[in-house]
Design an enzyme around this catalytic site. Sequence first.
Site, short mmCIF file in Angstrom:
data_model
loop_
_atom_site.label_atom_id
_atom_site.label_comp_id
_atom_site.label_asym_id
_atom_site.label_seq_id
_atom_site.Cartn_x
_atom_site.Cartn_y
_atom_site.Cartn_z
N ASP A 80 0.85 -1.20 0.00
CA ASP A 80 0.00 0.00 0.00
C ASP A 80 0.88 1.24 0.00
O ASP A 80 2.10 1.17 0.18
CB ASP A 80 -0.92 -0.02 1.23
CG ASP A 80 -2.09 0.97 1.12
OD1 ASP A 80 -2.26 1.57 0.04
OD2 ASP A 80 -2.81 1.13 2.11
N LYS A 81 0.20 2.37 -0.18
CA LYS A 81 0.87 3.67 -0.12
C LYS A 81 -0.02 4.58 0.74
O LYS A 81 -1.24 4.41 0.77
CB LYS A 81 1.00 4.20 -1.56
CG LYS A 81 1.25 5.67 -1.68
CD LYS A 81 -0.02 6.39 -2.08
CE LYS A 81 0.19 7.88 -2.08
NZ LYS A 81 -1.12 8.59 -2.13
N HIS A 82 0.61 5.50 1.45
CA HIS A 82 -0.16 6.44 2.26
C HIS A 82 0.39 7.84 2.05
O HIS A 82 1.60 8.05 2.02
CB HIS A 82 -0.06 6.07 3.75
CG HIS A 82 -0.80 7.03 4.63
ND1 HIS A 82 -2.16 6.94 4.86
CD2 HIS A 82 -0.38 8.14 5.30
CE1 HIS A 82 -2.53 7.93 5.64
NE2 HIS A 82 -1.47 8.67 5.92
N SER A 83 -0.52 8.81 1.92
CA SER A 83 -0.08 10.21 1.77
C SER A 83 -0.44 10.98 3.02
O SER A 83 -1.49 10.74 3.62
CB SER A 83 -0.79 10.82 0.56
OG SER A 83 -0.69 12.23 0.60
N THR A 120 -9.62 10.89 -0.33
CA THR A 120 -9.89 9.90 -1.39
C THR A 120 -11.33 9.37 -1.31
O THR A 120 -11.99 9.17 -2.33
CB THR A 120 -8.87 8.76 -1.26
OG1 THR A 120 -7.57 9.33 -1.43
CG2 THR A 120 -9.06 7.68 -2.31
N ARG A 168 -7.69 14.11 20.16
CA ARG A 168 -6.57 14.98 19.74
C ARG A 168 -7.07 16.16 18.90
O ARG A 168 -6.59 17.28 19.02
CB ARG A 168 -5.56 14.17 18.91
CG ARG A 168 -4.69 13.24 19.72
CD ARG A 168 -3.95 12.29 18.81
NE ARG A 168 -3.12 12.97 17.85
CZ ARG A 168 -2.84 12.51 16.62
NH1 ARG A 168 -3.34 11.36 16.21
NH2 ARG A 168 -2.07 13.18 15.83
N SER A 183 -0.82 6.89 14.86
CA SER A 183 -2.16 6.95 14.29
C SER A 183 -2.18 6.39 12.86
O SER A 183 -2.98 5.51 12.53
CB SER A 183 -2.64 8.41 14.31
OG SER A 183 -3.81 8.55 13.57
N LYS A 187 -3.34 1.98 11.67
CA LYS A 187 -4.36 1.60 10.68
C LYS A 187 -3.73 0.82 9.53
O LYS A 187 -4.29 -0.16 9.04
CB LYS A 187 -5.04 2.87 10.14
CG LYS A 187 -5.96 3.51 11.16
CD LYS A 187 -6.49 4.84 10.71
CE LYS A 187 -5.46 5.93 10.79
NZ LYS A 187 -5.91 7.26 11.03
N LYS A 188 -2.54 1.25 9.12
CA LYS A 188 -1.88 0.57 7.99
C LYS A 188 -1.45 -0.84 8.40
O LYS A 188 -1.58 -1.78 7.63
CB LYS A 188 -0.66 1.39 7.52
CG LYS A 188 -1.06 2.67 6.81
CD LYS A 188 -1.69 2.37 5.46
CE LYS A 188 -2.41 3.54 4.87
NZ LYS A 188 -3.19 3.19 3.66
N1 URA Z 1 -3.66 11.15 9.58
C1 URA Z 1 -3.95 10.21 10.52
O1 URA Z 1 -4.53 9.17 10.21
N2 URA Z 1 -3.57 10.46 11.78
C2 URA Z 1 -2.93 11.59 12.16
O2 URA Z 1 -2.61 11.73 13.32
C3 URA Z 1 -2.64 12.56 11.18
C4 URA Z 1 -3.01 12.30 9.88
#
Ligand code: URA
Length: 437
Positions: A80-83, A120, A168, A183, A187-188
């Site tokens: 996967d990729k995350h931005s 997205t 937060r 965070s 999830k990833k």
């Molecule tokens: N995106 C997230 O999922 N968590 C953060 O803390 C900041 C950006």
Amino acid sequence: MLPQETIRRKRSGEPLSREEIARFVAGVTDGSVSEGQVAAFAMAVWFNGMARDETVALTLAMRDSGDVLDWSHIDRPIADKHSTGGVGDNVSLVLAPIAAACGLAVPMISGRGLGHTGGTLDKLESIPGYTIMPSADLFRRTVKDIGCAIIGQTTALAPADKRIYAIRDVTATVDSVPLITASILSKKLAAGLQSLVLDVKVGNGAFMTEISEAETLARSLVEVANGAGVKTSALITDMNQPLADAAGNAVEIANCIAFLKSEKTGTRLERIVLAFAAEMLVLSGLEKDATAAEAKAAQALASGAAAETFGRMVHALGGPADLMEKAGAYLQPAPVILAVTASKAGYLVSCDTRGVGLAVIELGGGRSRPDDAIDHRVGFDRLLPLGTKVEKGGEIGRVHAANAADAARASARLAEIYRIAPETPSPAPDILTRISG
Ligand code: URA
């Protein structure tokens, strides 16, 4: 250990053990740790930071607060990729099908717009019928049969993050490198990945405006993810102008479809997407070097294989079967489309990119409050890249708006957002640096 003791120790700068972090996070998940205690913990971390092993422990505890997906029934590498978020950032939408067409399996858990940045999921919801919350079975089948599925975070994945993030968000503790790291990665990691490429954006349209901040976050993400057993690297990319030539929701889906049909060749978006595809293919072990990997990705794009994959994914997740052929029949147009023109001749030398994102929100394409409905039709397209020479009265982009008054306001705003000067600017690199584990 009592939650207040963990908070006191963090507040006083003492290192926390893996066990006490796990216990605290378990209390966040089952509700025995109060909202005030989560807020105090987050603020203590904000002030005192976390050592790398504490951040790894927090990430793993948050990952284990819910389900961890298992892809052992799939024999492709899971990647996967995350931005970290940008404006006109179409990369995920086109990268997932390219990577899938090259042989990877991409179970992509995406988010909604955050602050001035687009999301997205909001973009995908411009497609009639597309479900961002499919059943677990449909999600698994789509990834197995088609190679990619882009969906939203279910309540079963990293529920501790959901609770901590919401607290937060309203306690001025979002911008903490260890908390952002835990965070994003919880999830990833819960998505069951084997490799991950991070797009850490820097510039006036990113959350990180300074390269040193972006490098610090990228290093933290890369080290913690590798420490947790997921092969991870990061590219720090320029976000001083919208990445695609569109910013909004339906306009970005239209842009993504045009891109996948090879109608956007030679663009910054293409260079960045191919670089990320290459990074994913090498990291996952499918290709040995970046040059061969980039050629493979370019071929998946040019041959139409990536476009076909995207179309099949959309259909599998409830969208129309012929979106790629008849996008205009499905993507709702805005009632008013207005050209934005240059006030003088010269070169486009700079852009207030955050301003573009905020203008999309003001048009109704993003949210001011979490439960706001959005207008998928609005936004900007045909935005010219920096360095383009324009004539006085020439088009620099178009506004898509719900009514004439909104269009006029957004048009005036966009005209101010771009600075025009007589000298051509020196081109900024698309990718500033690469950080590997
Ligand atoms: N995106 C997230 O999922 N968590 C953060 O803390 C900041 C950006």
